[in-house]
Design an enzyme around this catalytic site. Structure first.
Site, PDB file in Angstrom:
ATOM      1  N   HIS A 474       0.840  -1.203   0.000  1.00 18.96           N
ATOM      2  CA  HIS A 474       0.000   0.000   0.000  1.00 18.96           C
ATOM      3  C   HIS A 474       0.885   1.268   0.000  1.00 18.96           C
ATOM      4  O   HIS A 474       0.737   2.137  -0.859  1.00 18.96           O
ATOM      5  CB  HIS A 474      -0.911  -0.030   1.231  1.00 18.96           C
ATOM      6  CG  HIS A 474      -1.834   1.138   1.344  1.00 18.96           C
ATOM      7  ND1 HIS A 474      -3.171   1.056   1.037  1.00 18.96           N
ATOM      8  CD2 HIS A 474      -1.630   2.421   1.729  1.00 18.96           C
ATOM      9  CE1 HIS A 474      -3.740   2.228   1.229  1.00 18.96           C
ATOM     10  NE2 HIS A 474      -2.826   3.077   1.650  1.00 18.96           N
ATOM     11  N   GLU A 475       1.780   1.334   0.941  1.00 17.28           N
ATOM     12  CA  GLU A 475       2.620   2.535   1.045  1.00 17.28           C
ATOM     13  C   GLU A 475       3.536   2.666  -0.165  1.00 17.28           C
ATOM     14  O   GLU A 475       3.823   3.763  -0.635  1.00 17.28           O
ATOM     15  CB  GLU A 475       3.428   2.534   2.350  1.00 17.28           C
ATOM     16  CG  GLU A 475       2.587   2.530   3.627  1.00 17.28           C
ATOM     17  CD  GLU A 475       1.476   3.567   3.629  1.00 17.28           C
ATOM     18  OE1 GLU A 475       1.627   4.627   2.997  1.00 17.28           O
ATOM     19  OE2 GLU A 475       0.427   3.300   4.271  1.00 17.28           O
ATOM     20  N   HIS A 478       1.621   4.446  -2.810  1.00 16.02           N
ATOM     21  CA  HIS A 478       1.666   5.904  -2.621  1.00 16.02           C
ATOM     22  C   HIS A 478       3.021   6.438  -3.080  1.00 16.02           C
ATOM     23  O   HIS A 478       3.109   7.477  -3.723  1.00 16.02           O
ATOM     24  CB  HIS A 478       1.485   6.265  -1.143  1.00 16.02           C
ATOM     25  CG  HIS A 478       0.072   6.203  -0.660  1.00 16.02           C
ATOM     26  ND1 HIS A 478      -0.960   6.864  -1.280  1.00 16.02           N
ATOM     27  CD2 HIS A 478      -0.493   5.572   0.417  1.00 16.02           C
ATOM     28  CE1 HIS A 478      -2.091   6.640  -0.618  1.00 16.02           C
ATOM     29  NE2 HIS A 478      -1.833   5.860   0.412  1.00 16.02           N
ATOM     30  N   HIS A 606     -14.453  10.838  13.118  1.00 16.03           N
ATOM     31  CA  HIS A 606     -14.039  11.063  11.737  1.00 16.03           C
ATOM     32  C   HIS A 606     -14.696  12.317  11.145  1.00 16.03           C
ATOM     33  O   HIS A 606     -14.054  13.083  10.455  1.00 16.03           O
ATOM     34  CB  HIS A 606     -14.483   9.883  10.856  1.00 16.03           C
ATOM     35  CG  HIS A 606     -13.461   8.809  10.749  1.00 16.03           C
ATOM     36  ND1 HIS A 606     -13.305   7.850  11.713  1.00 16.03           N
ATOM     37  CD2 HIS A 606     -12.535   8.530   9.789  1.00 16.03           C
ATOM     38  CE1 HIS A 606     -12.335   7.029  11.340  1.00 16.03           C
ATOM     39  NE2 HIS A 606     -11.856   7.415  10.186  1.00 16.03           N
ATOM     40  N   ALA A 609     -14.628  15.504  14.396  1.00 17.44           N
ATOM     41  CA  ALA A 609     -13.349  15.999  14.928  1.00 17.44           C
ATOM     42  C   ALA A 609     -12.190  15.708  13.987  1.00 17.44           C
ATOM     43  O   ALA A 609     -11.052  16.045  14.281  1.00 17.44           O
ATOM     44  CB  ALA A 609     -13.080  15.380  16.300  1.00 17.44           C
ATOM     45  N   GLY A 610     -12.466  15.060  12.860  1.00 14.27           N
ATOM     46  CA  GLY A 610     -11.383  14.752  11.920  1.00 14.27           C
ATOM     47  C   GLY A 610     -11.652  15.394  10.581  1.00 14.27           C
ATOM     48  O   GLY A 610     -12.519  16.255  10.459  1.00 14.27           O
ATOM     49  N   TYR A 612     -12.892  14.109   7.809  1.00 10.01           N
ATOM     50  CA  TYR A 612     -13.741  13.342   6.906  1.00 10.01           C
ATOM     51  C   TYR A 612     -15.148  13.894   6.714  1.00 10.01           C
ATOM     52  O   TYR A 612     -15.989  13.237   6.123  1.00 10.01           O
ATOM     53  CB  TYR A 612     -13.831  11.885   7.376  1.00 10.01           C
ATOM     54  CG  TYR A 612     -12.617  11.072   7.022  1.00 10.01           C
ATOM     55  CD1 TYR A 612     -12.620  10.236   5.901  1.00 10.01           C
ATOM     56  CD2 TYR A 612     -11.462  11.151   7.770  1.00 10.01           C
ATOM     57  CE1 TYR A 612     -11.501   9.498   5.565  1.00 10.01           C
ATOM     58  CE2 TYR A 612     -10.328  10.416   7.437  1.00 10.01           C
ATOM     59  CZ  TYR A 612     -10.355   9.594   6.338  1.00 10.01           C
ATOM     60  OH  TYR A 612      -9.247   8.868   5.996  1.00 10.01           O
TER      61      TYR A 612
END
Ligand code: ZN
Length: 690
Positions: A474-475, A478, A606, A609-610, A612
C-alpha cells in the site's frame, strides 16, 4: 558565508547524518525571517503572471517545505524529548506563516487577474489546475469576503475548531471513564493471552497493583485495543452486551455529552457554507474532491447498497445458522456479531495471522515487490549507491531507475516498529517533489516510506504478517505515485494537488498484487523449509479476503450515507435531531436495529473531529477506482507477462505519471478509456459474479 546548518542545505537530500534537534530553531527562524520579508515585498510588487506571482511563491516556500518536512518527519520517527520540543515550539510559527500566505488578499487578487488575463490561455492544464486550486483554497479560507462577513467567518472558524476539540476531548474522556472489571475465571472465558496481558496492565493503571495476566483482576475499557478483541473473543454474552451498550452510548449524557456539540458543529458548518456562497457544507467539501456532486456520491452509495444489503442478509443468516449449530439458542444481536464472525472465520479458514508469518521474510518480500515493479512498470530498484545518510540504522535507502538506467527517484524505507520513538501506523511522505527549475535542471522526487512491522531478531529476519505485507505494498503504491510522476511543476507533481478521494487509487491498487499467485511465489519462502506459500493456504487467504464483505461494505455505506445526509439535506434546529436522521438511514443500511441507547454519532470523530466531514464516502470512492483499475489487468490475463507489461506501462504513463496535473476523472479515463464502474468493486468484493 556557507551555511553551517544542515537544515538549510536544501540542494541535496537531507543530511540525516548531520541534522540535530538544536539545528531546528535557528534554521526555521532564519527561513521564516527571510520568507516573511520576501513575502511582504512580493505582495507589494506582484504582477499577475506565472513568473510574477506563482514562481516567486514557490521559491519562497521551498526552504521552509524542505526544513519543516524533515523536522516533522523526525518528530514522527525519532520522537525524542529534544525533537518533540523542537517541533512543538516551532509549529505555531510555521502554521501562522502558512496561514498568512494562504489568506493573502494581494496574492488572491493577482491570481484572479492572472486567470482573466492574457497569459492564461497559454499556461496549459497543469498550471490552470495549480492556480485554480490556490484560488479555491483562498476562497475557502475566507479571502475575498467583505469585512463584516469575514469577521463572522473567522469567528465561525474559531468556534468550529473549539467545538471539534471539545468533541474529541469528551469522547476520549468518556472512553477512558468507563471500565468493566473482570475478577473470576468465568469472566475471562474465551479471552486470548494477549488480551489478558493488556487487561491486566489496564487493571494496574486502575490501581490494582497486584494484577497478573494469569490471576487478574483485569479491566476492560472502551478503548479499541481492549474493546475490539473482547467483543470478538469473550464467551460471556451478558458481558459483551454490557460493554456494547456502553460503547455505543459513549459521550452522550452528562458532563461529557457530545449531542449539543454535534448540533453546534452542524449549524456552524451550514452557516459557513452560506457565507462562502454554497448552499450546504457538503458542497463546500466536494469542491476539493473528484466526486463532482452530492448526486454522484448518492448514486455510488445506492448502487453498492442495493447489492450489499441482500448479500449481507445472507451473511447474517449464515452466521445465525453457524451460531445455532454451535450451541447459541438466542437470535444474534449487535453484541454477538463480532464473536460469531470470528468463530466462523476460524472454522472456515483454520489459519490466523501467525500461520502465515513464517512464509514472509522481509528481504524476500522486498525482492518480490521490486521484481513486480520491474515487471509491470519497467523500473529497477536498487540500494542507493552513493549512500544516502538516514536517521536510524534500520532504515534502507533505494534508488529507482528507468528501464534504460536513468535515475528517476530515491526513497527511504523505515520498516520496523520502534514503539518508544516512532509513531504507529504506516505512511508515505514527500521528502521533496519532482521539480524542473527555470534553468531546465530537474530535481528528482524523493519519498519516505514508513511502516511499523515486526522487528527482526538476532538470528531471524523480520517475519511479516500478511497484513504487514499488504501495508508495505500500500505505502509503496503511494510512493510510486509520488516518485514516478513526470509533472515538472512541483505544486502538481506526484501526490500534490491530487483530489482527496482519488489519492488512494495507486496504494489500494498495489495491495491487490498481494493476492497474485506469481508475486506470492516470488515473495514467500518459509523460514525453515524455504517452501513458497502452499496452494491450499493461498486459496484460503483469497477466500478470507471477501469473508463477510457485504456486512463490512454495508457498515461503511451507513457511515457514508449519514455523513452526507447530515451535511447536505439535514436542516439543523428543525425538530429532527441528527440521531433521528441516523435511525431513519439505519432502516436502509443495517440488519439489526440500533439499540435504544445507541448514540454512536457522539463517537463519530471522523466527521466531527477529523477531516472526513462530507468525505467519509471517499473510502468507497477510492476503492472503486482501484478495483476497476486492477480489473483491467485481470482482463488482459494476469499470467500474460507481455500484456501485463504493456498495460503496466499505460498505468505508469497515466495514473502514476500525471499526478495532480489533470482532473482525476481525466486521468482515470486516460487509463481505462471510460469512467470508473462501481460494479468493479462489487466484483472485487465477491458480491456480484465476474
Ligand atoms: Zn493510503
Amino acid at each position: 558565508m556557507p551555511h553551517q546548518n544542515p537544515l538549510l542545505e536544501n540542494k541535496t537530500l537531507p543530511r540525516f547524518d548531520k541534522i540535530l534537534p538544536e539545528h531546528a530553531k535557528p534554521a526555521i527562524e532564519t527561513i521564516l525571517t527571510e520568507a516573511e520579508k520576501a513575502f511582504s515585498a512580493l505582495e507589494k510588487s506582484l504582477t499577475p503572471t506565472w513568473n510574477g506571482c506563482v514562481l516567486p511563491l514557490r521559491t519562497l516556500e521551498e526552504p521552509l517545505d524542505f526544513a519543516w518536512g524533515i523536522i516533522s518527519h523526525l518528530h514522527s520517527v525519532m520522537n525524542t524529548p529534544e525533537w518533540r520540543e523542537a517541533h512543538d515550539t516551532l509549529q505555531p510559527e510555521v502554521v501562522a506563516f502558512s496561514l498568512r500566505m494562504s489568506q493573502s488578499e494581494p496574492i488572491y487578487h493577482a491570481l484572479q487577474s492572472l486567470k482573466t488575463g492574457p497569459e492564461w490561455s497559454s499556461l496549459g492544464t497543469t498550471r490552470h489546475r495549480i492556480i485554480e486550486r490556490a484560488l479555491r483554497a483562498a476562497k475557502l479560507a475566507g479571502v475575498g469576503l467583505p469585512e463584516d462577513k469575514r469577521k463572522r467567518f473567522n469567528a465561525i472558524k474559531r468556534d468550529l475548531a473549539n467545538a471539534s476539540t471539545q468533541f474529541s476531548n469528551n469522547l476520549q474522556d468518556a472512553t477512558k471513564a468507563y471500565s468493566l472489571p473482570l475478577t473470576t475465571a468465568d469472566d475471562i472465558k474465551g479471552l486470548p493471552q494477549s488480551l489478558l496481558r493488556a487487561a491486566s496492565e489496564c487493571a494496574k493503571q486502575h490501581g490494582s497493583t497486584s494484577s497478573t495476566p494469569e490471576q487478574g483482576p483485569w479491566v476492560i475499557t472502551l478503548e479499541m485495543p481492549l474493546f475490539a478483541p473482547f467483543m470478538q473473543y469473550s464467551e460471556r454474552r451478558d458481558l459483551r452486551e454490557t460493554l456494547y451498550r456502553a460503547f455505543v452510548s459513549r459521550a452522550s449524557t452528562g458532563k461529557l455529552d457530545n449531542n449539543p456539540i454535534i448540533d453546534t458543529i452542524l449549524t456552524l458548518r451550514q452557516e459557513m457554507a452560506e457565507i462562502l456562497g454554497y448552499s450546504t457544507f457538503a458542497e463546500v467539501s466536494l469542491t476539493e474532491k473528484m466526486a463532482d456532486s452530492v448526486d454522484a456520491v448518492d448514486t455510488l452509495i445506492e448502487r453498492l447498497r442495493s447489492v450489499a444489503y441482500p448479500a449481507a442478509k445472507n451473511e447474517m443468516a449464515d452466521l445465525q445458522t453457524f451460531a445455532a449449530k454451535h450451541g447459541e439458542t438466542n437470535p444474534i444481536l449487535n453484541w454477538d456479531v463480532g464473536f460469531w464472525a470470528e468463530k466462523m472465520k476460524e472454522a472456515e479458514f483454520g489459519f490466523n495471522a501467525e500461520t502465515l508469518r513464517p512464509y514472509f521474510q522481509f528481504p524476500r518480500v522486498l525482492e518480490g515487490l521490486f521484481d513486480l515493479a520491474r515487471q509491470i512498470f519497467g523500473i529497477t530498484i536498487n540500494p542507493a549507491e552513493n549512500g544516502m545518510p538516514a536517521w536510524h540504522k534500520d532504515v534502507r535507502t533505494f534508488e529507482i531507475c528507468d528501464g534504460d538506467g536513468t535515475p528517476i527517484a530515491a526513497f527511504y524505507l523505515d520498516p520496523y516498529s520502534r514503539p518508544e520513538t516512532k509513531r504507529g501506523g504506516a505512511w508515505m511522505d514527500s521528502v521533496r517533489p519532482r521539480h524542473r527549475r527555470p534553468d531546465g535542471t530537474i530535481t528528482l522526487p524523493a519519498a519516505y516510506l514508513v511502516c511499523n512491522q515486526t522487528q527482526p531478531t538476532e538470528d531471524k529476519p523480520s517475519l511479516m504478517t500478511f497484513d504487514e505485507v499488504t501495508t508495505l505494498f500500500h505505502e509503496f503504491g503511494h510512493g510510486l505515485h509520488h516518485m514516478l510522476t513526470t509533472v515538472d511543476d512541483p505544486e502538481a507533481a506526484g501526490v500534490n494537488n491530487v483530489e482527496w478521494d482519488a489519492v488512494e487509487l495507486p496504494s489500494q491498487f498495489m495491495e491487490n498484487w498481494c493476492y497474485h499467485r506469481d508475486t506470492l511465489n516470488k515473495m514467500s519462502s518459509h523460514i525453515d523449509t524455504g517452501e513458497t506459500l502452499p496452494e491450499e493456504l493461498y486459496r484460503k487467504v483469497c477466500k478470507a479476503r471477501t469473508f463477510r464483505a457485504a456486512t463490512a461494505t454495508l457498515r461503511q455505506l451507513l457511515f457514508s450515507a449519514i455523513d452526507i445526509e447530515l451535511h447536505h439535506r439535514f436542516q439543523p434546529n428543525n425538530g429532527i435531531s441528527p440521531d433521528d436522521v441516523k435511525r431513519q438511514i439505519g432502516e436502509k443500511f443495517t440488519l439489526l436495529p440500533f439499540t435504544a441507547e445507541d448514540r454512536f454519532l457522539c463517537g463519530f470523530a471522523h466527521i466531527f473531529a477529523g477531516g472526513y466531514s462530507a468525505g467519509y464516502y471517499s473510502y468507497k470512492w477510492a476503492e472503486v477506482l482501484s478495483a476497476d483499475a486492477f480489473e483491467a489487468f485481470k482482463e488482459v490475463g494476469i499470467e500474460n507477462t507481455e500484456a501485463m507489461a504493456t498495460l503496466g506501462r499505460k498505468f505508469r504513463d497515466t495514473v502514476l505519471s500525471l499526478g495532480g496535473s489533470q482532473h482525476p476523472m481525466e486521468v482515470f479515463k486516460a487509463f481505462r478509456g471510460r469512467a470508473p464502474d462501481p460494479d468493479a468493486l462489487l466484483r472485487h468484493d465477491g458480491l456480484i459474479k465476474t
